[in-house]
Design an enzyme around this catalytic site. Structure first.
Site, mmCIF file in Angstrom:
data_model
loop_
_atom_site.group_PDB
_atom_site.id
_atom_site.type_symbol
_atom_site.label_atom_id
_atom_site.label_comp_id
_atom_site.label_asym_id
_atom_site.label_seq_id
_atom_site.Cartn_x
_atom_site.Cartn_y
_atom_site.Cartn_z
ATOM 1 N N ASP A 129 0.828 -1.202 0.000
ATOM 2 C CA ASP A 129 0.000 0.000 0.000
ATOM 3 C C ASP A 129 0.866 1.258 0.000
ATOM 4 O O ASP A 129 2.051 1.220 0.367
ATOM 5 C CB ASP A 129 -0.904 0.027 1.235
ATOM 6 C CG ASP A 129 -1.874 -1.138 1.281
ATOM 7 O OD1 ASP A 129 -2.366 -1.529 0.204
ATOM 8 O OD2 ASP A 129 -2.148 -1.644 2.380
ATOM 9 N N ASP A 151 -1.093 -2.164 -4.435
ATOM 10 C CA ASP A 151 -2.403 -2.533 -3.885
ATOM 11 C C ASP A 151 -3.202 -1.258 -3.627
ATOM 12 O O ASP A 151 -3.605 -0.597 -4.570
ATOM 13 C CB ASP A 151 -2.229 -3.373 -2.613
ATOM 14 C CG ASP A 151 -3.536 -4.013 -2.157
ATOM 15 O OD1 ASP A 151 -4.306 -4.477 -3.017
ATOM 16 O OD2 ASP A 151 -3.784 -4.044 -0.946
ATOM 17 N N ASP A 155 -5.220 2.995 2.695
ATOM 18 C CA ASP A 155 -6.122 2.103 3.429
ATOM 19 C C ASP A 155 -6.226 2.608 4.863
ATOM 20 O O ASP A 155 -5.219 2.675 5.581
ATOM 21 C CB ASP A 155 -5.583 0.665 3.444
ATOM 22 C CG ASP A 155 -5.935 -0.103 2.173
ATOM 23 O OD1 ASP A 155 -6.653 0.461 1.320
ATOM 24 O OD2 ASP A 155 -5.490 -1.251 2.024
ATOM 25 N N ARG A 202 -12.932 1.803 -5.001
ATOM 26 C CA ARG A 202 -12.639 2.386 -3.689
ATOM 27 C C ARG A 202 -12.283 3.870 -3.825
ATOM 28 O O ARG A 202 -11.187 4.300 -3.500
ATOM 29 C CB ARG A 202 -11.519 1.628 -2.982
ATOM 30 C CG ARG A 202 -11.819 0.152 -2.789
ATOM 31 C CD ARG A 202 -10.704 -0.568 -2.078
ATOM 32 N NE ARG A 202 -10.984 -2.009 -2.011
ATOM 33 C CZ ARG A 202 -10.130 -2.922 -1.539
ATOM 34 N NH1 ARG A 202 -8.951 -2.551 -1.086
ATOM 35 N NH2 ARG A 202 -10.473 -4.192 -1.525
#
Length: 311
Positions: A129, A151, A155, A202
């Site tokens: 991430d 990724d 997050d 997302r």
């Protein structure tokens, strides 16, 4: 005795004091719960290599860590652990974390600003991430750009609370910005003046958030869906400009959604209708809305690292 400002400023720089916004404070939900001040008032250091970045990021005590130039992270995909009471901020517009990112787990009071983060492509199955935050409070991510991420760009997971993401640019990332991974409905977060540029999913996916405030964001070319009130999220989405996005506004049936003043320019698919009446962010903090028609130009001019954030 009077001092000339031309003499005082160099002395302050030599003393190692932070300069020109390096020690700014957060707004939105990150301003609550005691505020998010990072390392403000603590030791100021400048780093230009991975070893020093890791050393000061995990140190105890308050630190303002100023990143100079490009830091190449090895092995690829390494996420630098960040401890409590830290500000990590790029000097000027050229500071970069390449080949890795940051990991903030069970921490409090962390600021990451004015950095280009990425070049971790190929690591989706390895969970590489840009910034991963789990079970942490009072986090501010500001004036960053996320690109070529393996990724997730950002997050914010597992009950992370009292955070703000602002003035940032998420560029061409598949999993742009994920929130949640918990059945608990406690998370409170603000997302404003963020540029979602050609991202896929997302954007963000706000899962089971107690309060999700999204305003003055610019979403262009999102390929799967845009702002998503997922699960039991209570969302207020204001003056957001959606351009050429598929399913720009989505909400689950158990969510609460109030969408005000948004523009849907060349979009297709779902534009969710209001569900109930959401919370009012003005009951928690002050903020100023830009006119929606002005959002693209404002966000394009301000998102990502800037020379004047930390000099």
């Amino acid at each position: 005795m009077k001092f000339s400002i031309s003499l005082v400023l160099p002395l302050l720089r030599l003393a190692g004091l932070a300069w020109a916004g390096c020690q700014d404070n957060a707004d939105g939900f990150a301003a609550l719960n005691g505020g998010t001040t990072g390392g403000n008032g603590g030791t100021v250091v400048t780093v230009n290599n991975q070893a020093d970045l890791e050393k000061y990021a995990k140190a105890s005590g308050k630190y303002v860590i100023k990143v100079s130039g490009k830091i190449n992270i090895s092995p690829k995909g390494t996420e630098v652990d960040v401890a409590n009471d830290k500000t990590i901020v790029g000097i000027g517009a050229t500071a970069q974390i390449s080949g890795g990112g940051f990991r903030i787990i069970n921490r409090r009071n962390v600021i990451i600003r004015n950095l280009r983060i990425g070049n971790t492509d190929g690591g989706e199955e390895l969970d590489w991430d840009g910034i991963q935050v789990d079970t942490s409070t009072n986090i501010w991510i500001d004036h960053c750009i996320f690109e070529t991420i393996g990724d997730g760009g950002i997050d914010l997971r597992k009950d992370s609370d009292y955070w703000t993401v602002s003035n940032s640019w998420i560029k061409g990332v598949n999993k742009a910005f994920g929130i949640g991974w918990t059945d608990n409905v406690v998370t409170k977060g603000t997302i404003h003046h963020v540029y979602f540029d050609g991202t896929t999913q997302r954007n963000p996916s706000a899962d089971n958030m107690l309060y999700a405030h999204m305003y003055n964001n610019y979403l262009r070319g999102c390929k799967s869906y845009g702002h998503y009130a997922r699960g039991a999220t209570n969302a207020r989405i204001e003056n957001v400009y959606f351009e050429d996005c598929k399913n720009p506004l989505t909400a689950d049936s158990e969510a609460t959604l109030t969408a005000i003043g948004n523009i849907y320019d060349g979009t297709s698919g779902t534009i969710a209708k209001d569900i109930g009446v959401s919370f009012d962010p003005a009951n928690f903090y002050s903020y100023k809305l830009n006119a929606t028609a002005d959002v693209p130009s404002i966000v394009l001019a301000n998102a990502g690292p800037k020379a004047d954030v930390c000099t």
